[in-house]
Design an enzyme around this catalytic site. Structure first.
Site, PDB file in Angstrom:
ATOM      1  N   GLU A   1      45.153  49.937  51.441  1.00  0.00           N
ATOM      2  CA  GLU A   1      45.149  51.387  51.208  1.00  0.00           C
ATOM      3  C   GLU A   1      46.339  52.110  51.828  1.00  0.00           C
ATOM      4  O   GLU A   1      46.900  53.038  51.242  1.00  0.00           O
ATOM      5  CB  GLU A   1      43.841  52.009  51.726  1.00  0.00           C
TER       6      GLU A   1
ATOM      7  N   GLU B   1      35.325  46.150  51.755  1.00  0.00           N
ATOM      8  CA  GLU B   1      34.222  46.874  52.371  1.00  0.00           C
ATOM      9  C   GLU B   1      32.879  46.377  51.836  1.00  0.00           C
ATOM     10  O   GLU B   1      31.926  46.185  52.606  1.00  0.00           O
ATOM     11  CB  GLU B   1      34.398  48.375  52.161  1.00  0.00           C
TER      12      GLU B   1
END
Length: 261
Positions: free
Chosen positions: A140, A120
């Site tokens: 994740e 990110e």
């Protein structure tokens, strides 16, 4: 490289006196995991720099030759209440927002693994240079967590819906060739030249008229308060739903156990 001009625990700042480019180094061994201190330190850095009249270009990198950052520090969630995850996600959303709105160049110098929250961060820079052994991905889903909604939306925007969907739903970790192919990395650099080339790239971008660079970056990123608010609400709602879910909790426990070995 000049002497460090500031050191704040897990974040080291250097280089601005020599080149006019600030090097921000994440330094939280062994994997430069983003604990709340590092997240808040980065947020404060970009907010404070942006509030000044002469904000510098920034190169963002990690300490060592193995990890840019392995993403969020899962150890901080062990035994934590759901409210702790809420605070972490608010902090991380604030960091992505600060990067999104920073008016000057930010170049990612990826020196190793760049996964989870690290992906990110990379997506919110103005360009990524990386070493050949760098690895990327959104793991994740395999670790009982979710990326921030704002990060997911940026992945869709920059990498395309098909690629982003595949990466997010599989949790696949991939190498430098695919990172170049999907447009995540713009240049592969030898490890001993990574910072030099990244600083050169940042300096070249910073030589553009600042007012024009800021206006173009704003138009490309299109940061909107209402959109950011909606992304934060989506992130917090998802976190509330998955944090106490047995399957997600078990995945986090397995991952935490593997990282202890």
């Amino acid at each position: 490289m000049t002497e460090d001009i500031a050191t704040a625990g897990v974040l080291e700042l250097s280089g601005i006196d020599e080149s006019g480019v600030l090097i921000a180094t994440m330094d939280n061994p062994p994997a430069n995991a983003m604990n709340r201190a590092l997240i808040r330190g980065l947020t404060e850095l970009f907010v404070d720099l942006a509030s000044g009249t002469d904000a510098p270009a920034v190169v963002l990198t990690g300490r060592g030759d193995r990890f840019f950052t392995a993403g969020g520090d899962i150890k901080e969630l062990e035994g934590a209440e759901a409210s702790e995850l809420d605070g972490r996600m608010r902090d991380f959303h604030a960091l992505l927002t600060a990067l999104d709105r920073y008016p000057r160049p930010v170049v990612g110098a990826v020196n190793g693994h760049c996964v989870g929250g690290g992906m990110e961060l990379a997506l919110f820079t103005d360009g990524v240079l990386a070493v050949d052994h760098a690895r990327f991905g959104f793991p994740e889903i395999n670790h009982g967590l979710l990326p921030a909604d704002k990060g997911i939306q940026r992945a869709v925007k920059l990498l395309g819906a098909h690629t982003a969907r595949n990466l997010l739903l599989t949790g696949e970790i991939f190498g430098i060739r695919r990172a170049v192919d999907i447009g995540l990395v713009e240049r592969v650099v030898e490890p001993d030249r990574l910072l030099t080339v990244a600083v050169e790239r940042a300096r070249t971008l910073a030589a553009k008229p600042a007012v024009l660079y800021a206006a173009l970056k704003w138009s490309v990123n299109k940061p909107v308060d209402e959109d950011d608010g909606e992304s934060l609400r989506a992130t917090l709602s998802a976190a509330e739903n998955y944090f106490d879910d047995p399957a997600a909790a078990a995945a986090r426990a397995r991952w935490s156990g593997r990282r202890d070995r």
